[in-house]
Design a protein around this motif. Structure first.
Motif, PDB file in Angstrom:
ATOM      1  N   ASP A 113       7.654  -0.035   9.715  1.00 12.26           N
ATOM      2  CA  ASP A 113       7.478   0.185  11.146  1.00 12.26           C
ATOM      3  C   ASP A 113       6.330  -0.721  11.612  1.00 12.26           C
ATOM      4  OD1 ASP A 113       6.934   1.073  13.699  1.00 12.26           O
ATOM      5  OD2 ASP A 113       7.094   3.190  13.209  1.00 12.26           O
ATOM      6  N   TRP A 114       6.661  -1.719  12.442  1.00 11.72           N
ATOM      7  CA  TRP A 114       5.686  -2.707  12.893  1.00 11.72           C
ATOM      8  C   TRP A 114       5.125  -2.408  14.281  1.00 11.72           C
ATOM      9  CZ3 TRP A 114       3.676  -6.967  10.345  1.00 11.72           C
ATOM     10  CH2 TRP A 114       4.254  -7.271   9.101  1.00 11.72           C
ATOM     11  N   ARG A 115       5.411  -1.273  14.847  1.00 13.71           N
ATOM     12  CA  ARG A 115       5.025  -1.022  16.232  1.00 13.71           C
ATOM     13  C   ARG A 115       3.512  -0.957  16.432  1.00 13.71           C
ATOM     14  NH1 ARG A 115       8.765   4.020  17.616  1.00 13.71           N
ATOM     15  NH2 ARG A 115       8.384   4.399  15.385  1.00 13.71           N
ATOM     16  N   TYR A 165      12.444  -0.464  13.652  1.00 15.09           N
ATOM     17  CA  TYR A 165      11.929  -0.992  12.391  1.00 15.09           C
ATOM     18  C   TYR A 165      12.156  -2.498  12.257  1.00 15.09           C
ATOM     19  CZ  TYR A 165      11.497   3.896  11.842  1.00 15.09           C
ATOM     20  OH  TYR A 165      11.139   5.194  12.082  1.00 15.09           O
ATOM     21  N   HIS A 166      11.420  -3.081  11.302  1.00 12.12           N
ATOM     22  CA  HIS A 166      11.397  -4.519  11.049  1.00 12.12           C
ATOM     23  C   HIS A 166      10.557  -5.246  12.096  1.00 12.12           C
ATOM     24  CE1 HIS A 166      14.147  -4.008   7.757  1.00 12.12           C
ATOM     25  NE2 HIS A 166      14.933  -3.296   8.533  1.00 12.12           N
ATOM     26  N   LYS A 167      10.290  -6.501  11.841  1.00 13.09           N
ATOM     27  CA  LYS A 167       9.344  -7.264  12.661  1.00 13.09           C
ATOM     28  C   LYS A 167       9.857  -7.475  14.086  1.00 13.09           C
ATOM     29  CE  LYS A 167       7.202  -9.835   8.869  1.00 13.09           C
ATOM     30  NZ  LYS A 167       6.921 -11.181   8.312  1.00 13.09           N
ATOM     31  N   PRO A 168       8.933  -7.518  15.052  1.00  9.97           N
ATOM     32  CA  PRO A 168       9.336  -7.803  16.433  1.00  9.97           C
ATOM     33  C   PRO A 168      10.069  -9.137  16.515  1.00  9.97           C
ATOM     34  CG  PRO A 168       7.060  -7.032  16.349  1.00  9.97           C
ATOM     35  CD  PRO A 168       7.483  -7.259  14.924  1.00  9.97           C
ATOM     36  N   GLY A 169      11.145  -9.151  17.254  1.00 10.63           N
ATOM     37  CA  GLY A 169      11.916 -10.382  17.403  1.00 10.63           C
ATOM     38  C   GLY A 169      13.055 -10.515  16.423  1.00 10.63           C
ATOM     39  N   ASP A 170      12.986  -9.799  15.294  1.00 10.90           N
ATOM     40  CA  ASP A 170      14.071  -9.841  14.315  1.00 10.90           C
ATOM     41  C   ASP A 170      15.229  -8.968  14.793  1.00 10.90           C
ATOM     42  OD1 ASP A 170      12.499 -11.411  12.750  1.00 10.90           O
ATOM     43  OD2 ASP A 170      12.215  -9.932  11.144  1.00 10.90           O
ATOM     44  N   THR A 209       9.587   9.553   8.625  1.00  6.57           N
ATOM     45  CA  THR A 209       8.238  10.033   8.356  1.00  6.57           C
ATOM     46  C   THR A 209       7.393   8.879   7.840  1.00  6.57           C
ATOM     47  OG1 THR A 209       9.156  12.200   7.723  1.00  6.57           O
ATOM     48  CG2 THR A 209       6.861  11.745   7.130  1.00  6.57           C
ATOM     49  N   ALA A 210       6.321   8.549   8.548  1.00  4.36           N
ATOM     50  CA  ALA A 210       5.433   7.474   8.103  1.00  4.36           C
ATOM     51  C   ALA A 210       4.708   7.897   6.835  1.00  4.36           C
ATOM     52  CB  ALA A 210       4.437   7.125   9.194  1.00  4.36           C
ATOM     53  N   GLU A 211       4.534   6.963   5.902  1.00  8.76           N
ATOM     54  CA  GLU A 211       3.831   7.242   4.658  1.00  8.76           C
ATOM     55  C   GLU A 211       2.631   6.307   4.540  1.00  8.76           C
ATOM     56  OE1 GLU A 211       6.326   7.395   1.241  1.00  8.76           O
ATOM     57  OE2 GLU A 211       7.305   9.208   1.979  1.00  8.76           O
ATOM     58  N   LEU A 212       1.529   6.852   4.068  1.00 11.01           N
ATOM     59  CA  LEU A 212       0.324   6.045   3.956  1.00 11.01           C
ATOM     60  C   LEU A 212       0.468   4.973   2.906  1.00 11.01           C
ATOM     61  CD1 LEU A 212      -2.458   8.788   4.230  1.00 11.01           C
ATOM     62  CD2 LEU A 212      -1.629   7.210   6.000  1.00 11.01           C
ATOM     63  N   ARG A 213       1.205   5.267   1.857  1.00 10.96           N
ATOM     64  CA  ARG A 213       1.314   4.293   0.768  1.00 10.96           C
ATOM     65  C   ARG A 213       2.574   4.586  -0.015  1.00 10.96           C
ATOM     66  NH1 ARG A 213      -3.707   3.749  -3.142  1.00 10.96           N
ATOM     67  NH2 ARG A 213      -4.571   3.052  -1.139  1.00 10.96           N
ATOM     68  N   THR A 214       3.291   3.516  -0.415  1.00 11.50           N
ATOM     69  CA  THR A 214       4.387   3.628  -1.381  1.00 11.50           C
ATOM     70  C   THR A 214       4.128   2.626  -2.485  1.00 11.50           C
ATOM     71  OG1 THR A 214       5.730   2.019  -0.180  1.00 11.50           O
ATOM     72  CG2 THR A 214       6.073   4.348   0.339  1.00 11.50           C
ATOM     73  N   SER A 215       4.653   2.869  -3.632  1.00 14.21           N
ATOM     74  CA  SER A 215       4.460   1.974  -4.762  1.00 14.21           C
ATOM     75  C   SER A 215       5.734   1.854  -5.545  1.00 14.21           C
ATOM     76  CB  SER A 215       3.341   2.480  -5.678  1.00 14.21           C
ATOM     77  OG  SER A 215       3.668   3.749  -6.198  1.00 14.21           O
ATOM     78  N   LYS A 216       5.808   0.811  -6.340  1.00 14.42           N
ATOM     79  CA  LYS A 216       6.969   0.581  -7.180  1.00 14.42           C
ATOM     80  C   LYS A 216       6.859   1.449  -8.424  1.00 14.42           C
ATOM     81  CE  LYS A 216       7.794  -4.137  -5.559  1.00 14.42           C
ATOM     82  NZ  LYS A 216       8.034  -5.541  -5.954  1.00 14.42           N
ATOM     83  N   SER A 217       7.271   2.675  -8.277  1.00 17.39           N
ATOM     84  CA  SER A 217       7.180   3.628  -9.388  1.00 17.39           C
ATOM     85  C   SER A 217       8.254   3.347 -10.422  1.00 17.39           C
ATOM     86  CB  SER A 217       7.350   5.051  -8.847  1.00 17.39           C
ATOM     87  OG  SER A 217       7.494   5.968  -9.881  1.00 17.39           O
ATOM     88  N   THR A 218       7.924   3.563 -11.665  1.00 21.24           N
ATOM     89  CA  THR A 218       8.907   3.392 -12.742  1.00 21.24           C
ATOM     90  C   THR A 218       9.528   4.714 -13.154  1.00 21.24           C
ATOM     91  OG1 THR A 218       7.138   3.571 -14.378  1.00 21.24           O
ATOM     92  CG2 THR A 218       7.752   1.357 -13.649  1.00 21.24           C
ATOM     93  N   GLY A 219       9.157   5.806 -12.480  1.00 23.87           N
ATOM     94  CA  GLY A 219       9.780   7.096 -12.735  1.00 23.87           C
ATOM     95  C   GLY A 219       9.220   7.792 -13.947  1.00 23.87           C
TER      96      GLY A 219
END
Length: 219
Positions: A113-115, A165-170, A209-219
């Protein structure tokens, strides 16, 4: 578009999808090039074997790898397929022509979300808590000895939720989320009918739902 999603929990997979989860699927978060589950009609179903379930879960690389792909790097560019051009693009046209339809199960997808001026990872899921069933294409690469998959997308410029969602203009895009009543129809549809399923999922049946952080989890 979708470059990051979370598949269903393995412990709930059989209950929710009536198919055994693949034993070699290990990651809890999936990004292009990672391996995760997709659902298709079992090959044995063509023979009328009543012991075979209506769907089988197969592990595939997230990013389609057609027969001519020499390595897995292509997956980072083929994880989504524009439905409007899939029948023409070299990476997707064979799977489209052969109607190699699949469903990619997801507990949630993530979009930026780039808003605010910065990319805020946002979790998108169904309001009723049911897994998303995303329309996809699958393929088999004999040289690489692996299955692969891609999510089909449609324009979302006018979608009340996904246009944010995605960058403005896209151009705004969204994956094709199938209503549960169309799962069987999609898996059985001939190539000539594929575009009939390329529709936007209702915005009021999705929650973000906005999330503060996501990561590439390996489970």
């Amino acid at each position: 578009m979708c470059a990051h999603y979370r598949p269903p929990e393995k412990a709930l997979f059989l209950e929710r999808w009536s198919a055994e989860p693949p034993a070699d699927w290990t990651k809890a978060d999936l990004w292009p090039g990672y391996a995760g589950p997709f659902l298709r009609r079992p090959r044995a179903a063509d023979a009328g074997d009543e012991a075979v379930g209506p769907m089988e879960a197969v592990t595939g690389t997230f990013g389609l790898l057609p027969h001519w792909a020499k390595d897995e790097s292509l997956a980072k560019r083929t994880y989504n397929a524009r439905s409007e051009t899939a029948a023409e693009k070299p990476s997707f046209r064979d799977a489209w022509k052969r109607a190699q339809h699949c469903i990619i199960p997801a507990a949630a997808i993530y979009e930026p979300d780039w808003r605010s001026g910065k990319a805020v990872p946002t979790r998108i899921e169904r309001t009723d808590g049911v897994d998303l069933g995303i329309a996809g294409l699958w393929d088999w690469n004999a040289a690489l000895n692996m299955h692969s998959m891609t999510m089909l997308t449609v324009n979302a410029d006018e979608h009340e939720l996904m246009r944010n969602y995605h960058k403005p203009g896209d151009e705004k895009r969204m994956v094709v989320i199938l209503p549960r009543g169309l799962y069987s129809d999609w898996l059985d549809a001939p190539a000539g009918s594929s575009m009939e399923f390329m529709r936007q999922f209702p915005a009021d049946r999705l929650v973000a739902t906005a999330e503060l952080r996501t990561s590439k989890s390996t489970g």
